[in-house]
Structures are given as C-alpha cells and as structure tokens.
Write a protein that holds these residues in place. Structure first.
Motif: not given
Length: 126
Positions: A35-36, A41-43, A48-49
């Motif tokens: 996630a970090v 790069r991701k919204d 979170i998903t």
C-alpha cells in the motif's frame, strides 16, 4: 491409556499453527508495504480495496494452517468427546469466516461461480 502420539502430535500441531501465525503476520506486513509503495500511483479507494484484499487472502491461508494444527492436536493429543466437539465448533466458525471473507473480496458467494460479462449484441449489417 496413554496416547503414544501425544508429544509428536503436539509438536507438529504447534509448528503448523506457528506457520499460520507467521503467514498472517507477513501478510499484514506485505499488504502495508504494498500500500505504501503504490500510494502515489493509485487513488484512495483502489488502494484501500487492494490492501484489504491482500490482508484477507493471507488471513484465509493462515486460518487454514491454524485449523490444520487444531485437527492434528485433537486427533493425536486430545481425542476426547469434548476435544472433538470444540474442534467441530472451531471448524464451523472457520467456515463462516472463510465464506464471509470470500464474499467481501469477490462480491459473491463461493458457490455462485465466476461472473460472466454480458456480450453486447453487435449491430446488424444490411
């Protein structure tokens, strides 16, 4: 009657359960690092998903090892009616957890199969 498999079964069960705990812990660490790493790069919703999917899939694998350890312990160390009853309760709880996690990750029950996209009808040529 003394169960001759008790010491070996107990050691094997503890080892398998330790592997399950390690899988869950590493899964949490991996999900956090992933996630970090993908933070920019991701919204937020996708991040979170993906984080939750990583955690849940590792939890299911870790739970499989934990239940396997309990089965081995019940069969080799504590083969009593109360031991089997508590193992049965554990398996029922494990089954409910796995189904719930599957529903959350995939958005459908395991027996519903894969979602097949509809093919749109192509326009007829005259």
């Amino acid at each position: 009657m003394i169960n001759k498999f008790s010491p070996v079964g107990s050691s094997i069960a503890h080892t398998i359960e330790a592997v399950g705990v390690i899988i869950i812990a590493i899964g949490f660490i991996y999900a956090g690092i992933s996630a970090v790493h993908c933070f920019k790069r991701k919204d937020r919703n996708t991040l979170i998903t993906d984080f939750r999917k990583n955690i849940k899939s590792n939890m299911v694998l870790g739970l499989d090892f934990l239940v396997a350890g309990d089965i081995i312990r019940t069969v080799t160390v504590n083969p009593t009616l109360s031991g089997v009853a508590s193992l049965g309760l554990l398996v029922v709880i494990w089954t409910m957890l796995v189904f719930t996690i599957h529903l959350e990750v995939h958005g459908r029950w395991p027996w519903q199969g894969e979602e097949v996209p509809c093919k749109s009808a192509s326009p007829k040529k005259h």
